[in-house]
Design a protein around this motif. Structure first.
Motif: not given
Lengths: 737, 331
Positions: A385, A409-414, A580, A582-583, A585, A681
């Motif tokens: 993530r 950059v992080p994923f919104s969900s993983n 997004s 921030e994330y 996706t 997510d």
């Protein structure tokens, strides 16, 4: 635990299902207009030729023939950067030479035979590498390298990464030209009313592609062009090209009557859009414990005569190599060549299944070389993530691209880990024999796995309109197309959920430029996540207006209040750019296959298949399951046998029919179990992520890795026909007698 | 499809008269599952199609002098299900079940299956040259797509006979009846097929005004059992990459009346007397089966891209020989 919802997450009856079951659903080729004529296309018998003489007089004299169309009769305005409606130069066997409109299809076909064409045959080139050599025949005047340059994407420095590697693994891979094989062939019907044009067409993009193209090429104001796509019998990333719509419209204008063209199966294979052939070279550097230090993938793509989707197919080849494993240094290079083959184009998954094939097979090879279980290897090294190491490059106030290269950059969900664990449990991974190739006997069984990462529709615009009428009905209008995946139902569920009304109150209008707001191409697995986001906002907007109207918050929200308030319709609208700041996706998957290989016949049987997917919250469980199992079925056929055979002397597609193009029939398919082990997510509407294409991404590699487990033989050339399997068995010294 | 007239006579005499009158511009049609494809692809065209469908007497399966007489219009599906195809004849039902798809088996006929034209991709495409279409050139033997081409040489033409019914019928010593303007003639099925050395444009000895009317199976050999195995790329709707019909009786454990015929490997169904001789009077065993397979394929001359068919042939022959040894022996 995800919050329980009323309609989203429920396998409601699919909208329009009854009409399909009863055979009442109408597809483009079912439509008839008063006085309608039938169009047929004369196609080039040469891979590369110039028309030096063209005489249509005899064809025009046939009673019942209303119009003949050649390059002299069409606007010389480009449909795509490399495509004119008709040209005196023909670039593949099957390229359009002329068209006829007549009272019956048979008459039109007879008239085609009377068109006299004299060709100057030009030198042709069919192989991508040859096409890129100096002095090769030019498919297009500007050169055979599509876009004029190599597509190069890099994070960190692979030079540094390979310098830091303890060991470097590399291999070359090849994937074939293959066809999507939608059950419905391409069709279009054009009708003029004065200078207003209506076109019904098999389409994935009535707004963004067909209407825009028609208006531009025909020189009409946008509002005089209406494009409608009735039911679609299979999109698979195809059917967005504008040429057919333009030609049928010009033909209808010339004939003074509505005209419909329906492709034959042979035309569909040749003049449709197929997956580009790919030659790939992959190199991975690892530390002694297997941790990747650098991943570099190079692909040469054979685009055929035209590229319908620009560099998108090529770009997607790199997706897995750039992002599936945590690695500071990754690079993808893709060159795309024009050749005198039938045109490539977008097809479910674009280049992603190809690049993933190379990546996931070489990863298994690395795990085998290091004596690590390939599942454990992936559990340890898959991207998490947190995303990739490195510095974010996208400015912080911008929506992140969904096809990432940059780190930081992080994923919104993983849900990769959940998919790996759930899939392994389901297929019984811990019973897998180790190492590869320890099985003995003639029939050898093995288990294999592969992962997938796929962007889905983020960064696109979506629009929706939700209308509440005085009698309490709700009408949802979106401009996208239900290409058969069931988005009508899914978008209705989202609207019903947001409004808090039962699904039965909703009517959905899609894919009609006269009745819906603009929409992007139905592509890139974007409908649920992008259009769905717009639908949710539009419904919330309508609900807000209604609540204001009834002056406060009623006990139970009731669209009938519109009528009670004696007002006109309430219209909620929304326009969003999904994604997004921030994330990232992305959707994720882990697939597991069990195969049996006949060591003397070279035949692979897939015995079981498990597909675990993270597509966020699942809006419609049954449709989602069908989407996954359908994608797996489609690609098992491509993995094992489907290929378009091209004669390399003449450029003729030798097997453009259902008998010789070995599309798999139902008897060859294994049971497929579909799992959705991940949760919701934070970015997508109601927590949903992309699902349309991800199911096809890991299939080739999952099968190849299972074969490697069974036999110790690595397959790097798709499809895995008995011929190729036996060849690999011998080349890799595993033959048995 | 180019235009043609369709005539549907009700007697065999009339059929022959119409064929003869049409010269080379008339063609016989039975189930049409092969011919319609050729017409649609414009590989061939005829002014007149003479349908056999109205000739009722060709539709039946009859017991005749201890054997069976199978009319030319008997469908592949009938062969699949007819209760009289048991014991030694079961091999034919087994092979029928492997043909194409259920829809085509319902439409396709026995006569049509034996008279089917080659599946070579170059023959079947209107834009490619082919010796069978009167061309001077055979691009197939240079092509990389050779899974469905000959491994037993041509000469000249490397297409294969793709019939699934011919190998088991040859194993059963079938005869064919041919009717023409000068009456009937009968000949062993083996002599019916003819390779490119005789006439590259044809696959059998049937004259243009002749009709294959029936296939006759001699009386069942006591204790004889056969099996038909077929390697292909997909399970339904595919022609044989290699197929084999193997059968024999066991007399005190020894093989008698061995028959071994390969399909999909040569321009004609390929009987191997050498392999049959290897099997004769021996006890079936994996080693014997391997020797027989080697004998059957000793003369194989694969093209540049279909050597793997020899390997598949070996495996298939060995398996078929051992499968017959294991099959239950009834009447």
């Amino acid at each position: 635990m995800d919050q329980e919802l009323a309609v989203v997450g429920v396998a409601v009856p699919r909208l329009g299902l009854a009409a399909k079951v009863r055979g009442e659903a109408r597809y483009t080729a079912d439509l008839k207009r008063p006085g309608m004529l039938y169009g047929r296309v004369l196609r080039s018998p040469h891979a590369h030729a110039r028309i030096v003489h063209l005489d249509t007089a005899e064809a025009e004299r046939v009673p019942g023939v209303y119009a003949v169309l050649t390059h002299r009769d069409v606007p010389q305005v480009r449909i795509d950067a490399d495509l004119l409606p008709l040209e005196p130069v023909l670039r593949f066997v099957g390229d359009e030479v002329a068209l006829v409109a007549a009272e019956t299809e048979a008459l039109a076909e007879d008239a085609l035979r009377l068109i006299q064409v004299e060709y100057e045959v030009l030198p042709a080139v069919f192989d991508a590498d040859e096409a890129l050599r100096p002095g090769a025949p030019l498919v297009h005047a500007q050169g055979n390298l599509v876009g004029g340059k190599t597509l190069a994407l890099e994070r960190g420095s692979v030079a540094q990464g390979f310098a830091e590697a303890a060991q470097v693994f590399e291999a070359t891979f090849h994937t074939q030209m293959h066809a999507p094989v939608g059950m419905e062939t391409r069709a279009a019907l054009a009708e003029w009313d004065g200078d207003r044009l209506t076109v019904w067409k098999t389409s994935r993009a009535v707004h963004a592609s067909d209407r825009q193209t028609l208006a531009r090429v025909l020189g009409l104001p946008l509002e005089q062009v209406r494009v409608i796509c009735p039911n679609m019998g299979g999109g698979f990333g195809n059917k967005d090209e504008g040429r057919l719509a333009v030609l049928v419209a010009v033909l209808a204008r010339r004939a003074g009557r509505p005209v419909r063209i329906e492709y034959s199966r042979g035309e569909e294979f040749v003049a449709g859009r197929n997956r580009q052939e790919a030659h790939m070279h992959l190199k991975i550097g690892v530390q002694p414990d297997g941790t990747p230090t650098a991943i570099a993938l190079h692909a040469t793509m054979n685009a055929g005569a035209f590229v319908a989707s620009g560099m998108n197919v090529t770009r997607r080849v790199g997706q897995g190599a750039l992002y599936l494993y945590t690695c500071p240094h990754a690079r993808f290079e893709g060159v795309t060549a024009y050749t005198n083959r039938p045109a490539g184009g977008s097809f479910r998954g674009l280049g992603a299944p190809l690049g993933h094939f190379a990546l996931e097979v070489l990863i298994d090879q690395i795990a085998a070389a290091l004596s690590v279980d390939p599942l454990d290897y992936r559990l340890q090294h898959h991207v998490t993530r947190a995303g990739q190491p490195g510095q974010r490059r996208t400015p912080s106030d911008q929506i992140l691209p969904d096809e990432p290269v940059e780190g930081g950059v992080p994923f919104s969900s993983n849900g990769l880990r959940e998919c790996l664990l759930a899939g392994a449990e389901c297929i019984g991974w811990r019973q897998r024999r180790q190492p590869n190739g320890v099985a003995t006997g003639m029939l050898r069984r093995g288990l294999g796995l592969a992962m997938g990462i796929y962007k889905g529709g983020i960064g696109r615009e979506g629009e929706a309109e939700v209308r509440i009428t005085p009698d309490g009905r709700v009408e949802l209008a979106v401009g996208g197309v239900d290409v058969g995946q069931g988005s009508t139902t899914v978008l209705a569920q989202i609207a019903a959920e947001a409004l808090g009304v039962p699904l039965e109150r909703l009517d959905v209008v899609m894919a009609d430029t006269g009745r819906t707001p603009p929409a992007h191409v139905t592509a890139g697995s974007s409908t649920t996540i992008t259009t769905g986001a717009a639908v949710k906002l539009a419904a919330e907007d309508a609900k807000r207006q209604l609540l204001a109207l009834v002056d406060g918050i009623p006990q139970a929200f009731d669209p009938g209040a519109v009528g009670a308030a004696r007002r006109g319709d309430i219209v909620g609208t929304a326009r969003v750019t999904s994604g997004s700041r921030e994330y990232l996706t992305n959707a994720f998957a882990a697939h597991f296959a069990e195969v049996e290989v006949d060591m003397r016949n070279g035949r692979i049987r897939v015995l079981r298949y498990v597909a675990a997917h993270d597509s966020g919250r699942i809006v419609h469980p049954r449709l989602a399951e069908n989407q996954v199992s359908g994608g797996v079925l489609q690609f098992l056929g491509i993995a094992l046998r489907e290929e378009l055979y091209l004669d390399r002397q003449r450029g003729v597609t030798l097997n453009a029919n259902f008998l010789e193009h070995k599309s798999t029939s139902i008897v060859d398919f294994p049971p497929i179990e579909v799992l959705f082990p991940a949760g919701s997510d934070p970015v997508g509407p109601y927590g949903a992520k992309a699902l349309g294409e991800p199911p096809v991404v890991p299939v080739l590699a999952a099968v190849a890795n299972a074969v490697a487990n069974a036999t110790g033989v690595w397959l790097r050339d798709v499809p895995f026909t008995p011929q190729r399997v036996l060849q690999a068995i011998h080349e890799q010294g595993k033959g048995v007698r | 499809v180019r235009p043609f007239t369709f005539v549907e006579p009700t007697s065999l005499d009339e059929v022959i008269r119409l064929l003869a009158a049409g010269q080379s511009q008339a063609r016989l049609i039975a189930g049409g599952s092969d011919l319609l494809g050729e017409l649609k692809d414009e590989v061939v065209s005829y002014e007149r199609l003479v349908s056999l469908a109205g000739v009722e007497e060709l539709r039946s399966i009859q017991e005749e002098s201890g054997g069976l007489r199978l009319g030319a219009l008997v469908t592949v599906a009938q062969l699949e299900y007819d209760p009289r195809l048991h014991g030694p004849y079961r091999i034919l039902a087994e092979a029928a079940r492997s043909v194409a798809t259920p829809e085509i088996r319902t439409q396709g006929t026995l006569g049509g299956n034996l008279c089917q034209r080659p599946r070579c991709l170059y023959y079947r495409h209107p834009l490619t040259p082919c010796l069978k279409k009167g061309g001077a050139d055979c691009p197939a033997c240079e092509s990389p797509y050779q899974a469905y081409l000959s491994i037993m040489g041509g000469p000249g033409c490397y297409s294969v006979h793709a019939s699934d019914l011919a190998p088991p019928l040859l194993a059963l010593d079938a005869q064919v009846s041919l009717a023409g303007p000068s009456g009937m003639r009968a000949l062993p099925l083996e002599q019916f097929f003819a390779g490119p050395e005789r006439d590259v444009r044809r696959e059998n000895v049937l004259a243009a005004d002749e009709v294959l009317t029936a296939v006759t199976l001699p009386s069942a050999r006591l204790g004889w059992q056969g099996t038909y195995l077929k390697a292909r790329e997909r399970t339904a709707g595919d022609f044989p990459v290699v197929s084999v019909a193997v059968g024999y009786a066991l007399d005190a454990g020894r093989i008698r009346q061995a028959r071994l015929i390969l399909g999909g490997v040569a321009p004609v169904p390929w009987r191997s007397p050498a392999a049959e001789a290897v099997l004769e009077a021996q006890d079936p065993s994996p080693a014997l089966a391997a020797r027989a397979a080697s004998a059957a394929l000793a003369d194989a001359k694969p093209l540049s891209h279909n050597g793997f068919k020899v390997e598949i042939g070996h495996a298939l022959i060995e398996r078929a020989i051992m499968a017959v040894a294991a099959s239950p022996r009834g009447a």
